[in-house]
Design a protein around this motif. Sequence first.
Motif, PDB file in Angstrom:
ATOM      1  N   GLY A   1       0.813  -1.210   0.000  1.00  0.00           N
ATOM      2  CA  GLY A   1       0.000   0.000   0.000  1.00  0.00           C
ATOM      3  C   GLY A   1       0.843   1.255   0.000  1.00  0.00           C
ATOM      4  N   LYS A   2       1.907   1.268   0.797  1.00  0.00           N
ATOM      5  CA  LYS A   2       2.779   2.438   0.831  1.00  0.00           C
ATOM      6  C   LYS A   2       3.429   2.666  -0.525  1.00  0.00           C
ATOM      7  CE  LYS A   2       6.991   4.315   2.911  1.00  0.00           C
ATOM      8  NZ  LYS A   2       8.066   4.155   3.923  1.00  0.00           N
ATOM      9  N   LEU A   3       3.899   1.590  -1.168  1.00  0.00           N
ATOM     10  CA  LEU A   3       4.574   1.730  -2.457  1.00  0.00           C
ATOM     11  C   LEU A   3       3.627   2.220  -3.543  1.00  0.00           C
ATOM     12  CD1 LEU A   3       6.843  -1.463  -2.505  1.00  0.00           C
ATOM     13  CD2 LEU A   3       7.508   0.895  -1.989  1.00  0.00           C
ATOM     14  N   VAL A   4       2.409   1.691  -3.556  1.00  0.00           N
ATOM     15  CA  VAL A   4       1.436   2.140  -4.554  1.00  0.00           C
ATOM     16  C   VAL A   4       1.080   3.603  -4.310  1.00  0.00           C
ATOM     17  CG1 VAL A   4      -0.914   1.839  -5.417  1.00  0.00           C
ATOM     18  CG2 VAL A   4       0.508  -0.166  -4.967  1.00  0.00           C
ATOM     19  N   SER A   5       0.886   3.966  -3.053  1.00  0.00           N
ATOM     20  CA  SER A   5       0.549   5.349  -2.731  1.00  0.00           C
ATOM     21  C   SER A   5       1.661   6.302  -3.155  1.00  0.00           C
ATOM     22  CB  SER A   5       0.283   5.466  -1.231  1.00  0.00           C
ATOM     23  OG  SER A   5      -0.244   6.730  -0.909  1.00  0.00           O
ATOM     24  N   ALA A   6       2.903   5.900  -2.905  1.00  0.00           N
ATOM     25  CA  ALA A   6       4.040   6.727  -3.313  1.00  0.00           C
ATOM     26  C   ALA A   6       4.121   6.839  -4.828  1.00  0.00           C
ATOM     27  CB  ALA A   6       5.337   6.138  -2.758  1.00  0.00           C
ATOM     28  N   CYS A   7       3.823   5.737  -5.520  1.00  0.00           N
ATOM     29  CA  CYS A   7       3.883   5.747  -6.986  1.00  0.00           C
ATOM     30  C   CYS A   7       2.808   6.654  -7.578  1.00  0.00           C
ATOM     31  CB  CYS A   7       3.747   4.317  -7.504  1.00  0.00           C
ATOM     32  SG  CYS A   7       4.208   4.120  -9.249  1.00  0.00           S
TER      33      CYS A   7
ATOM     34  N   ARG B   1       8.306  14.174  -4.233  1.00  0.00           N
ATOM     35  CA  ARG B   1       8.343  15.466  -3.554  1.00  0.00           C
ATOM     36  C   ARG B   1       7.115  15.710  -2.679  1.00  0.00           C
ATOM     37  NH1 ARG B   1       9.563  16.471  -8.824  1.00  0.00           N
ATOM     38  NH2 ARG B   1       7.552  17.515  -9.177  1.00  0.00           N
ATOM     39  N   THR B   2       5.984  15.103  -3.053  1.00  0.00           N
ATOM     40  CA  THR B   2       4.752  15.317  -2.296  1.00  0.00           C
ATOM     41  C   THR B   2       4.879  14.723  -0.897  1.00  0.00           C
ATOM     42  OG1 THR B   2       3.482  15.122  -4.358  1.00  0.00           O
ATOM     43  CG2 THR B   2       2.263  14.912  -2.284  1.00  0.00           C
ATOM     44  N   PRO B   3       4.595  15.487   0.147  1.00  0.00           N
ATOM     45  CA  PRO B   3       4.651  14.924   1.509  1.00  0.00           C
ATOM     46  C   PRO B   3       3.670  13.756   1.642  1.00  0.00           C
ATOM     47  CG  PRO B   3       4.426  17.314   1.572  1.00  0.00           C
ATOM     48  CD  PRO B   3       4.209  16.917   0.154  1.00  0.00           C
ATOM     49  N   SER B   4       4.012  12.796   2.462  1.00  0.00           N
ATOM     50  CA  SER B   4       3.162  11.611   2.603  1.00  0.00           C
ATOM     51  C   SER B   4       1.766  11.971   3.111  1.00  0.00           C
ATOM     52  CB  SER B   4       3.812  10.597   3.546  1.00  0.00           C
ATOM     53  OG  SER B   4       4.034  11.164   4.824  1.00  0.00           O
ATOM     54  N   SER B   5       1.622  13.115   3.756  1.00  0.00           N
ATOM     55  CA  SER B   5       0.299  13.555   4.202  1.00  0.00           C
ATOM     56  C   SER B   5      -0.627  13.831   3.025  1.00  0.00           C
ATOM     57  CB  SER B   5       0.421  14.811   5.064  1.00  0.00           C
ATOM     58  OG  SER B   5       1.036  15.861   4.321  1.00  0.00           O
TER      59      SER B   5
ATOM     60  N   GLN C   1      -3.036   3.923   6.120  1.00  0.00           N
ATOM     61  CA  GLN C   1      -3.989   2.816   6.094  1.00  0.00           C
ATOM     62  C   GLN C   1      -5.222   3.176   6.912  1.00  0.00           C
ATOM     63  OE1 GLN C   1      -2.403  -0.988   7.229  1.00  0.00           O
ATOM     64  NE2 GLN C   1      -4.343  -2.059   6.894  1.00  0.00           N
ATOM     65  N   ASP C   2      -6.322   3.416   6.202  1.00  0.00           N
ATOM     66  CA  ASP C   2      -7.545   3.860   6.871  1.00  0.00           C
ATOM     67  C   ASP C   2      -8.234   2.744   7.650  1.00  0.00           C
ATOM     68  OD1 ASP C   2      -7.240   6.424   5.935  1.00  0.00           O
ATOM     69  OD2 ASP C   2      -8.573   6.150   4.214  1.00  0.00           O
ATOM     70  N   ALA C   3      -8.072   1.493   7.201  1.00  0.00           N
ATOM     71  CA  ALA C   3      -8.768   0.401   7.882  1.00  0.00           C
ATOM     72  C   ALA C   3      -8.153  -0.938   7.496  1.00  0.00           C
ATOM     73  CB  ALA C   3     -10.255   0.398   7.525  1.00  0.00           C
ATOM     74  N   ARG C   4      -8.289  -1.870   8.421  1.00  0.00           N
ATOM     75  CA  ARG C   4      -8.087  -3.288   8.126  1.00  0.00           C
ATOM     76  C   ARG C   4      -9.465  -3.915   8.242  1.00  0.00           C
ATOM     77  NH1 ARG C   4      -4.619  -4.364  11.895  1.00  0.00           N
ATOM     78  NH2 ARG C   4      -6.158  -5.132  13.390  1.00  0.00           N
ATOM     79  N   LEU C   5      -9.925  -4.597   7.205  1.00  0.00           N
ATOM     80  CA  LEU C   5     -11.313  -5.027   7.103  1.00  0.00           C
ATOM     81  C   LEU C   5     -11.415  -6.515   6.793  1.00  0.00           C
ATOM     82  CD1 LEU C   5     -12.449  -2.101   4.775  1.00  0.00           C
ATOM     83  CD2 LEU C   5     -12.756  -2.194   7.265  1.00  0.00           C
ATOM     84  N   TRP C   6     -12.593  -7.069   7.066  1.00  0.00           N
ATOM     85  CA  TRP C   6     -12.944  -8.391   6.544  1.00  0.00           C
ATOM     86  C   TRP C   6     -13.888  -8.142   5.361  1.00  0.00           C
ATOM     87  CZ3 TRP C   6     -13.997 -12.580  10.848  1.00  0.00           C
ATOM     88  CH2 TRP C   6     -12.793 -12.818  11.532  1.00  0.00           C
TER      89      TRP C   6
END
Length: 403
Positions: A252-258, A290-294, A345-350
């Motif tokens: 998730g972090k890698l996709v978000s950064a991409c 360059r975009t902050p992770s926020s 990560q907003d949630a861990r879900l079933w």
Amino acid sequence: MRRRAIPLIAAAVALVAAALSAPAATADDAPAPVAPAVSDGGPDDRHRPRLYTPAANPDAYTQAFDLVRAGQYRDAAGILAMARTPQAVWFGDQSPAEVEREARQVVRDAEGDTVVFSLYNVPGRDCSGYSGGGANTTAEYKAWVDAVARGIGRSEAIVILETDSLALIPSDCGQDDAQGTKTAARYAEVNYAIDQLEPLRGTRVYLDTGHPGWHGPDSITPRLLKGGIAKATGFFTNVSNYNTDPANSWYGKLVSACIAYAGEGGDTRQCPHQSWPRAQADEWIAANVRTPSSGWKHFVTDSSRNGQGPWVPPPGKYTDPQDWCNPPNRGLGARPTLRTGDPLQDARLWIKIPGESDGLCLRGTPGPEDPERGMVDPKAGDWFREQALELVRLANPPILPGS
């Protein structure tokens, strides 16, 4: 929507509760107390968002009833605890009138809790495979989405928008023409759904990325961009799959950064892959994004069946091992939560309903039996008793106290 309880189910629940409160004959057979339904909040969390627990598949209660009659109290308690854990409400194949009515009933039942809706009705879904179906045309799909939006209204909702819709587009499975007409329609359909659902007051929409064992950020990010990720809250990963929580969070972090890198004009082919050493990937992100992770897109993950991680098929045994299809000896994963401790990560879900079959798994053999199980698996979406017991017994963390 899950079917409503019938008298047999109510009797099963009462019988299980009575059995669990009775004195145990031996330590090994002693019934454990049923774990409370996970609501993602207790008495001290009344003002925090909580996840909705929908009515369970009635066959789960029937199985618990039969287990009590057989004296398997702990297994019965495990099935009941699994059924009473917050899970997604799946919509697909209903008419617009039906889905609007059912969505409105769900949000009324939720009484302010956050409902997880998994929408699964896009034309050509699952490449017409085990879970094939969906709307016949784009126009039909748009009318269906409009009805879902009316049903949700101003309620608190997480929308899991069309599992496999972007990880498995029509051109991937030979269903498109030379002009890419069906694939273009798929992107238009996903964009339309975002446009209708994301603006709803309490709704957050998440798009499909498959899972960490399938696409890399370099290949899924262009699809997310075409699918309208800029307009959505974020994306989801691992629905109906078995990757571990650490693998899902890293992916998730890698996709978000991409996504952020692409938004700056970067070439997604340069994005770090999940197979890279983490230090190298983190160094690349620090040097190039360059975009902050926020300001990055958020994500949610599915932990319903990942307690034992992915299944590794026996080497060379099958021409098509179908490692995603009712793999043996898997377990329930960590309980759902809206507080993951990860700012992205907003949630861990079933999301996938644990205990429901993935389909008739043949693993490249003539069948009709699943060669890993020595039985004919139930069709996709039907209750799978043997798998349900595996998930409960091998849950990690345990579904019952004292396990």
